[in-house]
Design a protein around this motif. Structure first.
Motif, PDB file in Angstrom:
ATOM      1  N   ASN A 136      45.977 -66.918 -70.764  1.00  0.00           N
ATOM      2  CA  ASN A 136      46.448 -67.719 -71.893  1.00  0.00           C
ATOM      3  C   ASN A 136      45.354 -68.601 -72.485  1.00  0.00           C
ATOM      4  O   ASN A 136      45.477 -69.070 -73.619  1.00  0.00           O
ATOM      5  N   SER A 137      44.284 -68.816 -71.733  1.00  0.00           N
ATOM      6  CA  SER A 137      43.196 -69.664 -72.217  1.00  0.00           C
ATOM      7  C   SER A 137      42.192 -68.898 -73.074  1.00  0.00           C
ATOM      8  O   SER A 137      41.315 -69.503 -73.688  1.00  0.00           O
ATOM      9  N   ARG A 138      42.311 -67.590 -73.137  1.00  0.00           N
ATOM     10  CA  ARG A 138      41.367 -66.783 -73.904  1.00  0.00           C
ATOM     11  C   ARG A 138      41.653 -66.885 -75.398  1.00  0.00           C
ATOM     12  O   ARG A 138      42.812 -66.932 -75.824  1.00  0.00           O
ATOM     13  N   GLU A 139      40.591 -66.867 -76.185  1.00  0.00           N
ATOM     14  CA  GLU A 139      40.754 -66.910 -77.636  1.00  0.00           C
ATOM     15  C   GLU A 139      41.410 -65.649 -78.160  1.00  0.00           C
ATOM     16  O   GLU A 139      42.189 -65.682 -79.122  1.00  0.00           O
ATOM     17  N   ASP A 140      41.135 -64.508 -77.508  1.00  0.00           N
ATOM     18  CA  ASP A 140      41.609 -63.224 -78.008  1.00  0.00           C
ATOM     19  C   ASP A 140      42.945 -62.799 -77.424  1.00  0.00           C
ATOM     20  O   ASP A 140      43.392 -61.678 -77.653  1.00  0.00           O
ATOM     21  N   SER A 141      43.602 -63.661 -76.666  1.00  0.00           N
ATOM     22  CA  SER A 141      44.869 -63.298 -76.029  1.00  0.00           C
ATOM     23  C   SER A 141      45.740 -64.529 -75.839  1.00  0.00           C
ATOM     24  O   SER A 141      45.230 -65.642 -75.707  1.00  0.00           O
TER      25      SER A 141
ATOM     26  N   LEU B 263      42.394 -57.310 -77.350  1.00  0.00           N
ATOM     27  CA  LEU B 263      41.596 -56.461 -76.473  1.00  0.00           C
ATOM     28  C   LEU B 263      42.127 -55.030 -76.445  1.00  0.00           C
ATOM     29  O   LEU B 263      43.333 -54.814 -76.272  1.00  0.00           O
ATOM     30  N   PRO B 264      41.256 -54.024 -76.587  1.00  0.00           N
ATOM     31  CA  PRO B 264      41.689 -52.646 -76.335  1.00  0.00           C
ATOM     32  C   PRO B 264      41.968 -52.450 -74.851  1.00  0.00           C
ATOM     33  O   PRO B 264      41.549 -53.263 -74.020  1.00  0.00           O
ATOM     34  N   PRO B 265      42.677 -51.379 -74.486  1.00  0.00           N
ATOM     35  CA  PRO B 265      43.126 -51.225 -73.095  1.00  0.00           C
ATOM     36  C   PRO B 265      42.014 -51.297 -72.056  1.00  0.00           C
ATOM     37  O   PRO B 265      42.166 -51.967 -71.030  1.00  0.00           O
ATOM     38  N   GLU B 266      40.898 -50.624 -72.296  1.00  0.00           N
ATOM     39  CA  GLU B 266      39.829 -50.597 -71.295  1.00  0.00           C
ATOM     40  C   GLU B 266      39.224 -51.989 -71.107  1.00  0.00           C
ATOM     41  O   GLU B 266      38.884 -52.377 -69.984  1.00  0.00           O
ATOM     42  N   GLU B 267      39.066 -52.731 -72.193  1.00  0.00           N
ATOM     43  CA  GLU B 267      38.522 -54.083 -72.076  1.00  0.00           C
ATOM     44  C   GLU B 267      39.530 -55.022 -71.414  1.00  0.00           C
ATOM     45  O   GLU B 267      39.146 -55.916 -70.658  1.00  0.00           O
ATOM     46  N   LEU B 268      40.813 -54.814 -71.691  1.00  0.00           N
ATOM     47  CA  LEU B 268      41.835 -55.607 -71.015  1.00  0.00           C
ATOM     48  C   LEU B 268      41.806 -55.348 -69.518  1.00  0.00           C
ATOM     49  O   LEU B 268      41.912 -56.291 -68.709  1.00  0.00           O
ATOM     50  N   LEU B 269      41.638 -54.094 -69.128  1.00  0.00           N
ATOM     51  CA  LEU B 269      41.530 -53.757 -67.702  1.00  0.00           C
ATOM     52  C   LEU B 269      40.347 -54.486 -67.069  1.00  0.00           C
ATOM     53  O   LEU B 269      40.463 -55.034 -65.960  1.00  0.00           O
ATOM     54  N   ASP B 270      39.214 -54.517 -67.760  1.00  0.00           N
ATOM     55  CA  ASP B 270      38.044 -55.223 -67.234  1.00  0.00           C
ATOM     56  C   ASP B 270      38.338 -56.712 -67.037  1.00  0.00           C
ATOM     57  O   ASP B 270      37.932 -57.310 -66.029  1.00  0.00           O
TER      58      ASP B 270
ATOM     59  N   THR C 208      43.156 -41.705 -68.325  1.00  0.00           N
ATOM     60  CA  THR C 208      41.723 -41.567 -68.079  1.00  0.00           C
ATOM     61  C   THR C 208      41.514 -41.650 -66.572  1.00  0.00           C
ATOM     62  O   THR C 208      42.445 -41.984 -65.828  1.00  0.00           O
ATOM     63  N   PRO C 209      40.292 -41.381 -66.089  1.00  0.00           N
ATOM     64  CA  PRO C 209      40.056 -41.493 -64.643  1.00  0.00           C
ATOM     65  C   PRO C 209      40.318 -42.891 -64.092  1.00  0.00           C
ATOM     66  O   PRO C 209      40.577 -43.039 -62.889  1.00  0.00           O
ATOM     67  N   THR C 210      40.260 -43.922 -64.943  1.00  0.00           N
ATOM     68  CA  THR C 210      40.396 -45.297 -64.447  1.00  0.00           C
ATOM     69  C   THR C 210      41.649 -46.012 -64.920  1.00  0.00           C
ATOM     70  O   THR C 210      41.963 -47.090 -64.426  1.00  0.00           O
ATOM     71  N   LEU C 211      42.380 -45.420 -65.865  1.00  0.00           N
ATOM     72  CA  LEU C 211      43.505 -46.153 -66.445  1.00  0.00           C
ATOM     73  C   LEU C 211      44.594 -45.199 -66.902  1.00  0.00           C
ATOM     74  O   LEU C 211      44.322 -44.211 -67.610  1.00  0.00           O
ATOM     75  N   HIS C 212      45.835 -45.513 -66.490  1.00  0.00           N
ATOM     76  CA  HIS C 212      47.006 -44.747 -66.916  1.00  0.00           C
ATOM     77  C   HIS C 212      47.999 -45.709 -67.567  1.00  0.00           C
ATOM     78  O   HIS C 212      48.427 -46.682 -66.950  1.00  0.00           O
TER      79      HIS C 212
END
Length: 271
Positions: free
Chosen positions: A145-150, A183-190, A226-230
């Protein structure tokens, strides 16, 4: 979604790979399509209910003139994110940046970069069964919740549940949250894995004890493998400790593969 278009705004700025471009500058031509609901503005004739495209143009001009980037791609990203944050009524934005004086030594009308960016809704599962479980979950919520983008728009109650998979471990504290994010999904996962790492999460035993577990359950109506995210999470429809808290905050949301609502799926896995 309705659209407000800004077409071919000319700005003189100093973006480019070559040093002389950063000194001499050149013309950039910028177009933007703002995806926004104009219904209320149209019914009330009230500018406050819409987007002031004059202010949007001034924002584009200032950001473009006041910065120096090597790549048009960087300028496009900065403009898209800046406009989405500055004007909350914009749900999505398409940015086209043209560079008619691109120094390539060949006849060229223009070089350009075009991107689309927007806000998304993701649903995240939270779990912990080590240490101060509630504090781990609370910290994850506050960090997101503290992120500017979320921003966290809803959070379920926390639910005490027995362990899943490996049974000889402590009970879990589980919950779910809704996240409004750029954030796109892969960046959100990171980002989620970074929050887990800050809680000293270790991946030693599958389904084993962990200080913090953050999983993307749903992301708009996206289906991604993907190999890292479903997405949707491949086990969510079988897990009551996921569906019960998720049904508290989003019972109407449909699983994009199964086509059933979270509430209906929850009833299938709980007595």
């Amino acid at each position: 979604m309705d659209k407000i278009r800004i077409k071919k705004l000319e700005v003189f700025a100093k973006h480019g790979v070559f040093p002389e471009e950063n000194v001499l500058g050149q013309k950039f031509v910028i177009s933007a399509t703002l995806h926004v609901n104009t219904r209320q503005a149209g019914c009330t004739d009230d500018l406050a209910q819409s987007i002031n495209y004059g202010e949007v143009c001034q924002f584009i001009k200032a950001l473009t003139e006041d910065n120096v980037f090597k790549l048009l791609e960087t300028l496009a990203e900065k403009l898209a994110q800046g406009l989405l944050l500055q004007f909350p009524k914009i749900a999505k934005i398409d940015i086209l940046i043209e560079k008619p004086w691109a120094p390539i030594g060949l006849p060229l009308e223009t070089a350009s970069v075009e991107i689309s960016r927007g806000w998304h809704t993701a649903y995240i599962a939270l779990g912990s069964n080590m240490g101060d479980k509630k504090d781990h979950l609370d910290t994850a919520v506050k960090t997101l919740n503290s992120r500017e983008d979320s921003s966290v728009t809803a959070i379920s109650d926390y639910l005490v549940t027995p362990p899943y998979g490996v049974l000889n471990q402590d009970d879990f504290l589980n919950g779910a949250l809704a996240l409004h994010t750029l954030l796109p999904p892969e960046e959100l996962l990171d980002v989620l894995q970074g929050i887990e790492a800050n809680a000293h999460r270790e991946r030693i035993i599958r389904w084993g004890p962990r200080t913090l577990d953050l999983d993307i359950l749903l992301y708009d109506d996206l289906v991604l493998d993907t190999p890292t995210l479903h997405i949707p999470h491949i086990e969510m429809h079988r897990r009551d400790f996921v569906l019960i808290p998720l049904a508290q905050i989003a019972p109407w949301v449909r699983h994009p593969v199964l086509g059933e609502t979270v509430e209906a799926l929850c009833k299938q896995v709980t007595p």
